[in-house]
Design a protein around this motif. Structure first.
Motif, PDB file in Angstrom:
ATOM      1  N   ARG A  41      41.216  63.925  29.738  1.00 53.08           N
ATOM      2  CA  ARG A  41      40.428  63.638  30.947  1.00 53.08           C
ATOM      3  C   ARG A  41      40.104  62.154  31.048  1.00 53.08           C
ATOM      4  O   ARG A  41      40.259  61.548  32.113  1.00 53.08           O
ATOM      5  N   MET A  42      39.686  61.552  29.945  1.00 56.82           N
ATOM      6  CA  MET A  42      39.354  60.129  29.963  1.00 56.82           C
ATOM      7  C   MET A  42      40.608  59.284  30.191  1.00 56.82           C
ATOM      8  O   MET A  42      40.567  58.285  30.908  1.00 56.82           O
ATOM      9  N   ARG A  43      41.705  59.695  29.601  1.00 60.47           N
ATOM     10  CA  ARG A  43      42.966  58.988  29.784  1.00 60.47           C
ATOM     11  C   ARG A  43      43.361  58.987  31.260  1.00 60.47           C
ATOM     12  O   ARG A  43      43.720  57.948  31.825  1.00 60.47           O
ATOM     13  N   ALA A  44      43.260  60.146  31.901  1.00 62.80           N
ATOM     14  CA  ALA A  44      43.617  60.266  33.316  1.00 62.80           C
ATOM     15  C   ALA A  44      42.650  59.489  34.208  1.00 62.80           C
ATOM     16  O   ALA A  44      43.059  58.854  35.185  1.00 62.80           O
ATOM     17  N   GLU A  45      41.383  59.535  33.870  1.00 59.82           N
ATOM     18  CA  GLU A  45      40.371  58.798  34.637  1.00 59.82           C
ATOM     19  C   GLU A  45      40.638  57.298  34.581  1.00 59.82           C
ATOM     20  O   GLU A  45      40.545  56.596  35.583  1.00 59.82           O
ATOM     21  N   GLY A  46      40.993  56.810  33.406  1.00 57.65           N
ATOM     22  CA  GLY A  46      41.308  55.388  33.250  1.00 57.65           C
ATOM     23  C   GLY A  46      42.533  54.993  34.037  1.00 57.65           C
ATOM     24  O   GLY A  46      42.547  53.941  34.704  1.00 57.65           O
ATOM     25  N   LYS A  65      39.441  43.241  39.332  1.00 66.15           N
ATOM     26  CA  LYS A  65      39.950  42.994  37.981  1.00 66.15           C
ATOM     27  C   LYS A  65      39.079  43.700  36.949  1.00 66.15           C
ATOM     28  O   LYS A  65      39.593  44.266  35.977  1.00 66.15           O
ATOM     29  N   ALA A  66      37.772  43.684  37.147  1.00 65.87           N
ATOM     30  CA  ALA A  66      36.867  44.383  36.232  1.00 65.87           C
ATOM     31  C   ALA A  66      37.131  45.886  36.254  1.00 65.87           C
ATOM     32  O   ALA A  66      37.145  46.534  35.202  1.00 65.87           O
ATOM     33  N   GLN A  67      37.370  46.448  37.444  1.00 68.02           N
ATOM     34  CA  GLN A  67      37.674  47.876  37.551  1.00 68.02           C
ATOM     35  C   GLN A  67      38.991  48.189  36.841  1.00 68.02           C
ATOM     36  O   GLN A  67      39.109  49.194  36.155  1.00 68.02           O
ATOM     37  N   GLN A 103      42.696  52.264  37.209  1.00 67.63           N
ATOM     38  CA  GLN A 103      43.636  51.150  37.234  1.00 67.63           C
ATOM     39  C   GLN A 103      44.467  51.170  38.513  1.00 67.63           C
ATOM     40  O   GLN A 103      44.664  50.134  39.151  1.00 67.63           O
ATOM     41  N   THR A 104      44.934  52.340  38.887  1.00 67.78           N
ATOM     42  CA  THR A 104      45.747  52.474  40.092  1.00 67.78           C
ATOM     43  C   THR A 104      44.956  52.089  41.331  1.00 67.78           C
ATOM     44  O   THR A 104      45.466  51.384  42.211  1.00 67.78           O
ATOM     45  N   ALA A 105      43.719  52.515  41.411  1.00 65.76           N
ATOM     46  CA  ALA A 105      42.877  52.187  42.565  1.00 65.76           C
ATOM     47  C   ALA A 105      42.647  50.684  42.656  1.00 65.76           C
ATOM     48  O   ALA A 105      42.724  50.101  43.743  1.00 65.76           O
ATOM     49  N   ALA A 106      42.388  50.042  41.537  1.00 62.61           N
ATOM     50  CA  ALA A 106      42.153  48.595  41.528  1.00 62.61           C
ATOM     51  C   ALA A 106      43.414  47.848  41.927  1.00 62.61           C
ATOM     52  O   ALA A 106      43.362  46.893  42.709  1.00 62.61           O
ATOM     53  N   ARG A 107      44.549  48.265  41.415  1.00 64.01           N
ATOM     54  CA  ARG A 107      45.816  47.592  41.756  1.00 64.01           C
ATOM     55  C   ARG A 107      46.169  47.788  43.229  1.00 64.01           C
ATOM     56  O   ARG A 107      46.687  46.879  43.874  1.00 64.01           O
ATOM     57  N   ALA A 108      45.887  48.958  43.756  1.00 68.00           N
ATOM     58  CA  ALA A 108      46.149  49.215  45.178  1.00 68.00           C
ATOM     59  C   ALA A 108      45.271  48.331  46.052  1.00 68.00           C
ATOM     60  O   ALA A 108      45.732  47.782  47.062  1.00 68.00           O
ATOM     61  N   ARG A 109      44.014  48.185  45.675  1.00 62.95           N
ATOM     62  CA  ARG A 109      43.107  47.311  46.426  1.00 62.95           C
ATOM     63  C   ARG A 109      43.607  45.869  46.390  1.00 62.95           C
ATOM     64  O   ARG A 109      43.633  45.176  47.407  1.00 62.95           O
ATOM     65  N   GLN A 110      44.042  45.420  45.223  1.00 68.41           N
ATOM     66  CA  GLN A 110      44.564  44.057  45.092  1.00 68.41           C
ATOM     67  C   GLN A 110      45.826  43.869  45.931  1.00 68.41           C
ATOM     68  O   GLN A 110      45.982  42.849  46.604  1.00 68.41           O
ATOM     69  N   ALA A 111      46.716  44.845  45.915  1.00 62.79           N
ATOM     70  CA  ALA A 111      47.955  44.753  46.682  1.00 62.79           C
ATOM     71  C   ALA A 111      47.656  44.706  48.179  1.00 62.79           C
ATOM     72  O   ALA A 111      48.267  43.924  48.917  1.00 62.79           O
ATOM     73  N   SER A 116      37.794  37.625  48.708  1.00 62.90           N
ATOM     74  CA  SER A 116      36.927  36.618  48.112  1.00 62.90           C
ATOM     75  C   SER A 116      37.013  36.677  46.589  1.00 62.90           C
ATOM     76  O   SER A 116      37.520  37.637  46.009  1.00 62.90           O
ATOM     77  N   PHE A 117      36.514  35.641  45.975  1.00 63.88           N
ATOM     78  CA  PHE A 117      36.527  35.576  44.516  1.00 63.88           C
ATOM     79  C   PHE A 117      35.765  36.753  43.921  1.00 63.88           C
ATOM     80  O   PHE A 117      36.197  37.354  42.935  1.00 63.88           O
ATOM     81  N   THR A 118      34.650  37.114  44.550  1.00 61.18           N
ATOM     82  CA  THR A 118      33.838  38.230  44.057  1.00 61.18           C
ATOM     83  C   THR A 118      34.616  39.544  44.114  1.00 61.18           C
ATOM     84  O   THR A 118      34.591  40.324  43.165  1.00 61.18           O
ATOM     85  N   ASP A 119      35.325  39.760  45.230  1.00 63.22           N
ATOM     86  CA  ASP A 119      36.125  40.981  45.362  1.00 63.22           C
ATOM     87  C   ASP A 119      37.248  41.019  44.334  1.00 63.22           C
ATOM     88  O   ASP A 119      37.548  42.063  43.766  1.00 63.22           O
ATOM     89  N   LYS A 120      37.876  39.873  44.106  1.00 63.72           N
ATOM     90  CA  LYS A 120      38.944  39.811  43.110  1.00 63.72           C
ATOM     91  C   LYS A 120      38.401  40.103  41.712  1.00 63.72           C
ATOM     92  O   LYS A 120      39.025  40.821  40.935  1.00 63.72           O
ATOM     93  N   ALA A 121      37.232  39.559  41.420  1.00 67.98           N
ATOM     94  CA  ALA A 121      36.623  39.786  40.111  1.00 67.98           C
ATOM     95  C   ALA A 121      36.246  41.257  39.937  1.00 67.98           C
ATOM     96  O   ALA A 121      36.447  41.828  38.859  1.00 67.98           O
ATOM     97  N   LYS A 122      35.724  41.881  40.987  1.00 68.35           N
ATOM     98  CA  LYS A 122      35.360  43.299  40.914  1.00 68.35           C
ATOM     99  C   LYS A 122      36.598  44.169  40.697  1.00 68.35           C
ATOM    100  O   LYS A 122      36.577  45.107  39.902  1.00 68.35           O
TER     101      LYS A 122
END
Length: 64
Positions: free
Chosen positions: A30-35, A10-12, A39-47, A2-8
């Motif tokens: 630590r912050m670099r790795a966390e970021g 993308k925001a992540q 990003q990887t988690a969000a891209r995996a969800r999108q894929a 859904s649009f909401t899931d896509k927006a979430k």
């Protein structure tokens, strides 16, 4: 997806990018790795959602 899931997702991804850049600027590993992880988690969800949508499209083309 859904649009909401896509927006979430993308925001992540954007949050992860911001954390990674802040980590680079402040030399905070630590912050670099966390970021990067966010990003990887969000891209995996999108894929995964894109694959699911493609499967529905293929299934729909056989029903016609």
């Amino acid at each position: 997806m859904s649009f909401t899931d896509k927006a979430k997702a993308k925001a992540q991804e954007m949050t992860g990018l911001a954390k990674e850049r802040i980590g680079d600027a402040t030399d905070n590993e630590r912050m670099r790795a966390e970021g990067a992880s966010e990003q990887t988690a969000a891209r995996a969800r999108q894929a995964g959602q894109n694959v699911k949508e493609a499967g529905r499209d293929v299934r729909g083309s056989f029903k016609k």
